[in-house]
Design a protein around this motif. Structure first.
Motif, PDB file in Angstrom:
ATOM      1  N   ILE A  40       0.837  -1.206   0.000  1.00  0.00           N
ATOM      2  CA  ILE A  40       0.000   0.000   0.000  1.00  0.00           C
ATOM      3  C   ILE A  40       0.871   1.255   0.000  1.00  0.00           C
ATOM      4  O   ILE A  40       0.614   2.207  -0.726  1.00  0.00           O
ATOM      5  N   ARG A  41       1.923   1.245   0.807  1.00  0.00           N
ATOM      6  CA  ARG A  41       2.818   2.411   0.881  1.00  0.00           C
ATOM      7  C   ARG A  41       3.468   2.678  -0.486  1.00  0.00           C
ATOM      8  O   ARG A  41       3.521   3.811  -0.939  1.00  0.00           O
ATOM      9  N   ASP A  45       2.948   6.095  -2.443  1.00  0.00           N
ATOM     10  CA  ASP A  45       4.101   7.009  -2.482  1.00  0.00           C
ATOM     11  C   ASP A  45       4.963   6.854  -3.724  1.00  0.00           C
ATOM     12  O   ASP A  45       5.836   7.675  -3.961  1.00  0.00           O
ATOM     13  N   GLY A  46       4.776   5.789  -4.496  1.00  0.00           N
ATOM     14  CA  GLY A  46       5.657   5.536  -5.629  1.00  0.00           C
ATOM     15  C   GLY A  46       7.001   5.011  -5.146  1.00  0.00           C
ATOM     16  O   GLY A  46       7.130   4.517  -4.023  1.00  0.00           O
ATOM     17  N   GLU A  47       7.995   5.129  -5.997  1.00  0.00           N
ATOM     18  CA  GLU A  47       9.329   4.601  -5.654  1.00  0.00           C
ATOM     19  C   GLU A  47       9.804   5.197  -4.333  1.00  0.00           C
ATOM     20  O   GLU A  47       9.764   6.405  -4.135  1.00  0.00           O
ATOM     21  N   THR A  48      10.249   4.328  -3.429  1.00  0.00           N
ATOM     22  CA  THR A  48      10.577   4.724  -2.063  1.00  0.00           C
ATOM     23  C   THR A  48      11.850   4.014  -1.616  1.00  0.00           C
ATOM     24  O   THR A  48      12.079   2.863  -1.970  1.00  0.00           O
ATOM     25  N   SER A  49      12.659   4.697  -0.844  1.00  0.00           N
ATOM     26  CA  SER A  49      13.883   4.073  -0.327  1.00  0.00           C
ATOM     27  C   SER A  49      13.539   3.076   0.770  1.00  0.00           C
ATOM     28  O   SER A  49      12.515   3.204   1.454  1.00  0.00           O
ATOM     29  N   ASP A  82      19.771   3.973  -5.591  1.00  0.00           N
ATOM     30  CA  ASP A  82      19.389   5.371  -5.774  1.00  0.00           C
ATOM     31  C   ASP A  82      20.492   6.061  -6.571  1.00  0.00           C
ATOM     32  O   ASP A  82      21.643   6.122  -6.126  1.00  0.00           O
ATOM     33  N   PRO A  83      20.173   6.572  -7.771  1.00  0.00           N
ATOM     34  CA  PRO A  83      21.217   7.223  -8.579  1.00  0.00           C
ATOM     35  C   PRO A  83      21.817   8.452  -7.902  1.00  0.00           C
ATOM     36  O   PRO A  83      22.967   8.803  -8.155  1.00  0.00           O
ATOM     37  N   ALA A  84      21.057   9.082  -7.007  1.00  0.00           N
ATOM     38  CA  ALA A  84      21.569  10.266  -6.306  1.00  0.00           C
ATOM     39  C   ALA A  84      22.505   9.886  -5.165  1.00  0.00           C
ATOM     40  O   ALA A  84      23.348  10.684  -4.767  1.00  0.00           O
ATOM     41  N   ASP A  85      22.371   8.670  -4.641  1.00  0.00           N
ATOM     42  CA  ASP A  85      23.211   8.220  -3.534  1.00  0.00           C
ATOM     43  C   ASP A  85      23.149   6.700  -3.479  1.00  0.00           C
ATOM     44  O   ASP A  85      22.197   6.132  -2.940  1.00  0.00           O
ATOM     45  N   THR A  89      18.857   1.959  -1.424  1.00  0.00           N
ATOM     46  CA  THR A  89      18.143   1.137  -2.399  1.00  0.00           C
ATOM     47  C   THR A  89      16.716   1.638  -2.487  1.00  0.00           C
ATOM     48  O   THR A  89      16.079   1.916  -1.464  1.00  0.00           O
ATOM     49  N   LEU A  90      16.232   1.764  -3.714  1.00  0.00           N
ATOM     50  CA  LEU A  90      14.866   2.208  -3.952  1.00  0.00           C
ATOM     51  C   LEU A  90      14.003   1.014  -4.352  1.00  0.00           C
ATOM     52  O   LEU A  90      14.479   0.095  -5.030  1.00  0.00           O
ATOM     53  N   ALA A  91      12.768   1.030  -3.954  1.00  0.00           N
ATOM     54  CA  ALA A  91      11.822  -0.028  -4.315  1.00  0.00           C
ATOM     55  C   ALA A  91      10.609   0.614  -4.973  1.00  0.00           C
ATOM     56  O   ALA A  91      10.176   1.706  -4.585  1.00  0.00           O
TER      57      ALA A  91
END
Length: 144
Positions: A40-41, A45-49, A82-85, A89-91
Motif C-alpha cells: 500500500i505504501r 508514495d511511488g518509488e521509495t527508499s 538510488d542514482p543520487a546516492d 536502495t529504492l523499491a
C-alpha cells in the motif's frame, strides 16, 4: 479491588480495538500486516527508499530488505540503487505489483465499509471528535 471507571472501560476498549484492527485486515486477505503495508505504501508514495519504508512502517532495516526481496522474487516489486546516492536502495511496484496493491486497496475500502455498517455518518463524526480531543489533550499535556 476497585471498580473499573468509564475512562478505564473507554481506553481498554479503544486499545483492544486498535490491536485487533492492526491484524484483522491482514488476516482477511491472508497476508502479514507488514506485507500489506509495504504494498500500500509503495502504491501511494511511488518509488521509495528502504530507509523511508523502515521509518514509515516502524520495522528494522533487515525486515524491510527481506520483505522487498520477497516481493521482488514474486515479481511485484523492482529494486535499484538510488542514482543520487548509491548507499540507498529504492523499491517500486512492477505493473503486476500495482495491480495487486490496487486490489488490496479496493478490498480494504470494502472491508472498512463492512466494519462501519450500521454506524451513521453522525456517529462516526462523534467518535472522530472524541479521538481528536483525546489526541489534543495528550499533546497539550506532554512536557508538563
Amino acid at each position: 479491588m476497585h471498580e473499573e471507571t468509564s475512562e478505564d472501560t473507554f481506553f481498554r476498549e479503544l486499545g483492544g480495538l486498535c490491536a485487533e484492527l492492526r491484524q484483522a485486515f491482514a488476516r482477511h486477505v491472508g497476508m502479514s500486516p507488514q506485507r500489506v503495508q509495504v504494498l500500500i505504501r509503495l502504491r501511494r508514495d511511488g518509488e521509495t527508499s528502504h530507509s523511508d519504508l523502515r521509518q514509515a512502517l516502524g520495522v528494522d532495516g533487515a525486515s524491510v530488505t527481506r520483505l522487498v526481496k520477497e516481493f521482488e522474487a514474486e515479481g511485484l516489486v523492482r529494486r535499484r540503487l538510488d542514482p543520487a546516492d548509491n548507499r540507498y536502495t529504492l523499491a517500486a511496484l512492477t505493473p503486476r505489483g500495482e495491480r495487486v496493491a490496487s486490489d488490496l486497496e479496493r478490498s480494504h475500502q470494502a472491508y472498512q465499509e463492512r466494519l462501519l455498517a450500521g454506524a451513521t455518518a453522525q456517529q462516526q463524526e462523534i467518535v472522530l471528535d472524541v479521538l481528536r480531543r483525546v489526541r489534543a489533550n495528550m499533546t497539550g499535556q506532554e512536557g508538563r
